[in-house]
Design a protein around this motif. Structure first.
Motif, PDB file in Angstrom:
ATOM      1  N   THR A   2       1.012  -0.995   0.006  1.00 13.89           N
ATOM      2  CA  THR A   2      -0.319  -0.327   0.236  1.00 13.89           C
ATOM      3  C   THR A   2       0.810   1.302   0.160  1.00 13.89           C
ATOM      4  OG1 THR A   2      -2.022  -0.984   1.250  1.00 13.89           O
ATOM      5  CG2 THR A   2      -1.408   1.147   1.146  1.00 13.89           C
ATOM      6  N   THR A 261     -16.504   0.047  -0.790  1.00 10.99           N
ATOM      7  CA  THR A 261     -15.481  -0.525  -0.027  1.00 10.99           C
ATOM      8  C   THR A 261     -15.545   0.749   1.517  1.00 10.99           C
ATOM      9  OG1 THR A 261     -13.917  -1.256  -1.166  1.00 10.99           O
ATOM     10  CG2 THR A 261     -13.356  -0.885   0.465  1.00 10.99           C
ATOM     11  N   HIS A 309      -5.595   2.109  -1.462  1.00 11.01           N
ATOM     12  CA  HIS A 309      -5.843   0.717  -1.625  1.00 11.01           C
ATOM     13  C   HIS A 309      -7.237   0.452  -2.267  1.00 11.01           C
ATOM     14  CE1 HIS A 309      -4.531  -3.345  -1.779  1.00 11.01           C
ATOM     15  NE2 HIS A 309      -5.763  -3.915  -1.193  1.00 11.01           N
ATOM     16  N   ALA A 310      -8.135   0.959  -1.573  1.00 11.43           N
ATOM     17  CA  ALA A 310      -9.678   0.804  -1.701  1.00 11.43           C
ATOM     18  C   ALA A 310      -9.707   1.469  -3.469  1.00 11.43           C
ATOM     19  CB  ALA A 310     -10.281   1.264  -0.791  1.00 11.43           C
ATOM     20  N   ASP A 312      -7.408   1.841  -5.772  1.00  5.68           N
ATOM     21  CA  ASP A 312      -6.849   0.971  -6.630  1.00  5.68           C
ATOM     22  C   ASP A 312      -7.917  -0.669  -6.844  1.00  5.68           C
ATOM     23  OD1 ASP A 312      -4.614   2.641  -6.574  1.00  5.68           O
ATOM     24  OD2 ASP A 312      -3.530   1.324  -4.837  1.00  5.68           O
ATOM     25  N   ALA A 313      -7.659  -0.862  -5.741  1.00  6.83           N
ATOM     26  CA  ALA A 313      -8.671  -1.921  -5.852  1.00  6.83           C
ATOM     27  C   ALA A 313     -10.417  -2.401  -6.341  1.00  6.83           C
ATOM     28  CB  ALA A 313      -9.273  -3.124  -5.128  1.00  6.83           C
ATOM     29  N   MET A 314     -10.947  -1.113  -6.113  1.00 12.46           N
ATOM     30  CA  MET A 314     -12.132  -0.436  -7.583  1.00 12.46           C
ATOM     31  C   MET A 314     -12.429  -0.572  -8.867  1.00 12.46           C
ATOM     32  SD  MET A 314     -15.430  -0.308  -6.974  1.00 12.46           S
ATOM     33  CE  MET A 314     -15.451  -0.294  -4.968  1.00 12.46           C
ATOM     34  N   LYS A 316      -9.483  -1.868 -10.456  1.00  7.48           N
ATOM     35  CA  LYS A 316      -9.472  -3.239 -11.081  1.00  7.48           C
ATOM     36  C   LYS A 316     -10.674  -3.572 -11.139  1.00  7.48           C
ATOM     37  CE  LYS A 316      -6.439  -6.641 -10.357  1.00  7.48           C
ATOM     38  NZ  LYS A 316      -5.028  -7.404  -8.905  1.00  7.48           N
ATOM     39  N   PHE A 317     -11.386  -3.733 -10.459  1.00  2.00           N
ATOM     40  CA  PHE A 317     -12.705  -4.190 -10.651  1.00  2.00           C
ATOM     41  C   PHE A 317     -13.521  -4.216 -11.091  1.00  2.00           C
ATOM     42  CE2 PHE A 317     -16.914  -4.964  -8.564  1.00  2.00           C
ATOM     43  CZ  PHE A 317     -17.115  -6.408  -9.387  1.00  2.00           C
TER      44      PHE A 317
END
Length: 322
Positions: A2, A261, A309-310, A312-314, A316-317
């Motif tokens: 992160t 998130t 980080h959330a 980045d993950a969002m 990507k999803f």
């Protein structure tokens, strides 16, 4: 691992007239052709700070944000006229249309999370994902947590709370405390108004971070920001954010399909963790991420990194879902 991204300068700033007496300051940064994300700051009345741009990968995101009515570089400054939740939601949609965005990720913290949820509930087809931090649900119990004499903040910080209520004449209830502060903050007596402004802002800053180290002199050095924060926050609390009690949870089914998130510090004294937990319980696509050893503020590194980080993950999803 992160991390935070460089807080690069905006590539574009605009002034948008609302048509009812306000002019909004709107910033865009990152990749002009990237995936659009709207960042909504907290408060009410907090205004933008550069740290928000470090939450998003500037190579991937087209980062859009604005100073809400009455604060930051929007004008008129510290104005409560035509300044309600409905007005702010209209502003968000106007900015989306101005930026020629059909669908975006919406990221907001504290009051910004409240607006992000309300915007998604009212315009679900315009939101592809939500990233929230320190969610405030604007329920009666949430106001009492923050300002009530039996609230967690008052119990954990009794010496600070004593000063906070003493300035307002020691009223006994959250409603009475808010009403008295509103009278002081809108008073024609500048000394009275300034004292109340400092006390309100100092209370919030003293309880907002896990290791807060702030005093009245610090607030005095940033009195301009404290002015909009105190008055507009009190204005919105007085009017219960212009929504019914439990409105968000009662309408969460309207965004059940939207991924989200919810980041929340374990020791948040401004916005109760219970709110984010309750939200995650009824929002089937809302994932709760509790940050240990953290409070409320985005200025806390662990909170900022979790939000980054959330995001980045969002993205990507969303890209994988396509």
């Amino acid at each position: 691992m992160t991390h935070l991204y460089p807080a690069i300068q905006p590539y574009r700033c605009d002034r948008i007239e609302t048509g009812d007496g306000h002019t909004l300051h709107v910033e865009q940064s990152g990749n002009e052709n990237g995936y659009p994300v709207l960042f909504i700051h907290g408060g009410p009345g907090g205004g933008l700070t550069p740290i928000y741009r470090s939450l998003f990968n500037p190579d991937i995101f087209r980062i859009i944000s604005f100073d809400q009515r009455g604060c930051g570089q929007s004008t008129p400054f510290a104005s409560t006229e035509n300044n309600t939740t409905h007005h702010l939601l209209s502003d968000i949609d106007a900015i989306r249309k101005f930026a020629n965005v059909k669908k975006w990720i919406v990221c907001g913290g504290s009051w910004g999370a409240t607006l992000a949820l309300l915007n998604a509930i009212s315009k679900p087809k315009t939101v592809s994902g939500l990233v929230l931090r320190g969610t405030f649900l604007a329920r009666d119990e949430d106001y009492d947590w923050y300002m009530g004499k039996n609230g967690a903040a008052a119990q954990m910080f009794p010496e600070h709370y004593a000063h906070f209520v003493e300035v307002a004449g020691n009223p006994g209830t959250t409603k009475a405390l808010t009403e008295q502060y509103y009278q002081l903050l809108t008073s024609g007596n500048e000394l009275e108004k300034t004292r109340a402004t400092k006390a309100w802002s100092l209370w919030e800053h003293q309880i907002a971070s896990l290791h807060a180290n702030v005093n009245e002199q610090d607030i005095s050095q940033h009195l301009h920001v404290a002015t909009s924060l105190a008055l507009l926050e009190c204005h919105y609390v007085k009017h219960r954010c212009f929504i019914d009690d439990n409105y968000i949870l009662n309408n969460i089914h309207k965004i059940s399909h939207i991924p989200g998130t919810i980041v929340h510090g374990r020791y948040d004294m401004v916005c109760k963790l219970n709110a984010s937990h309750a939200l995650s319980e009824v929002w089937k696509n809302g994932q709760l991420l509790v940050v240990p050893e953290a409070g409320h503020c985005l200025s806390e590194t662990k909170i900022a990194e979790a939000v980054c980080h959330a995001n980045d993950a969002m993205i990507k999803f969303i890209q994988e879902e396509k």
